[in-house]
Write a protein that holds these residues in place. Structure first.
Motif, mmCIF file in Angstrom:
data_model
loop_
_atom_site.group_PDB
_atom_site.id
_atom_site.type_symbol
_atom_site.label_atom_id
_atom_site.label_comp_id
_atom_site.label_asym_id
_atom_site.label_seq_id
_atom_site.Cartn_x
_atom_site.Cartn_y
_atom_site.Cartn_z
ATOM 1 N N PRO A 175 31.678 49.868 46.433
ATOM 2 C CA PRO A 175 32.721 50.050 45.413
ATOM 3 C C PRO A 175 34.006 49.281 45.681
ATOM 4 C CG PRO A 175 32.786 51.902 46.902
ATOM 5 C CD PRO A 175 31.663 50.992 47.382
ATOM 6 N N GLU A 176 34.039 48.433 46.698
ATOM 7 C CA GLU A 176 35.263 47.725 47.059
ATOM 8 C C GLU A 176 35.852 46.906 45.917
ATOM 9 O OE1 GLU A 176 32.442 47.598 48.833
ATOM 10 O OE2 GLU A 176 32.999 48.748 50.601
ATOM 11 N N SER A 177 35.016 46.354 45.063
ATOM 12 C CA SER A 177 35.503 45.502 43.974
ATOM 13 C C SER A 177 36.089 46.301 42.823
ATOM 14 C CB SER A 177 34.367 44.617 43.454
ATOM 15 O OG SER A 177 33.981 43.711 44.449
ATOM 16 N N ASP A 221 33.004 48.589 37.148
ATOM 17 C CA ASP A 221 32.234 49.686 36.566
ATOM 18 C C ASP A 221 30.901 49.258 35.956
ATOM 19 O OD1 ASP A 221 33.208 48.339 34.391
ATOM 20 O OD2 ASP A 221 34.342 50.028 33.570
ATOM 21 N N SER A 222 30.465 48.017 36.248
ATOM 22 C CA SER A 222 29.175 47.583 35.731
ATOM 23 C C SER A 222 28.616 46.474 36.625
ATOM 24 C CB SER A 222 29.305 47.062 34.297
ATOM 25 O OG SER A 222 29.977 45.819 34.274
ATOM 26 N N HIS A 223 27.289 46.289 36.521
ATOM 27 C CA HIS A 223 26.643 45.214 37.270
ATOM 28 C C HIS A 223 27.195 43.850 36.843
ATOM 29 C CE1 HIS A 223 23.583 48.417 37.749
ATOM 30 N NE2 HIS A 223 23.512 47.904 38.971
ATOM 31 N N ALA A 224 27.406 43.696 35.549
ATOM 32 C CA ALA A 224 27.895 42.423 35.021
ATOM 33 C C ALA A 224 29.259 42.070 35.599
ATOM 34 C CB ALA A 224 27.959 42.468 33.499
ATOM 35 N N LYS A 225 30.134 43.055 35.725
ATOM 36 C CA LYS A 225 31.461 42.797 36.290
ATOM 37 C C LYS A 225 31.373 42.490 37.781
ATOM 38 C CE LYS A 225 34.204 45.289 32.911
ATOM 39 N NZ LYS A 225 35.116 46.408 32.669
#
Length: 70
Positions: A29-31, A34-38
């Motif tokens: 979750p460091e980034s 809220d989605s795989h695409a992001k």
């Protein structure tokens, strides 16, 4: 991965070539996405920063800097 490619001797039909790679890395979750695409978009942005900064490097997402060569 980066060091492995840098240190490998690639054998081709008429000799040997050397290669390097630049990588962009994003973690969850460091980034804070809220989605795989992001998450992929964060890694892609880091990759382009690595390419712009030079060869043979790893850049972290979110502008957290360059990973030291190991």
């Amino acid at each position: 991965i980066r060091a492995g490619v840098e240190n490998h001797h690639f054998i081709i039909a008429d000799g040997e070539i050397r290669m390097t790679v630049s990588l962009g890395v994003a973690g969850f979750p460091e980034s804070n996405v809220d989605s795989h695409a992001k998450l992929v978009q964060e890694a892609d942005s880091a990759l382009y920063r690595a390419k712009e900064a030079g060869k043979n490097r790893v850049e972290l997402s979110g502008g957290h800097g360059t990973v030291k060569k190991i």
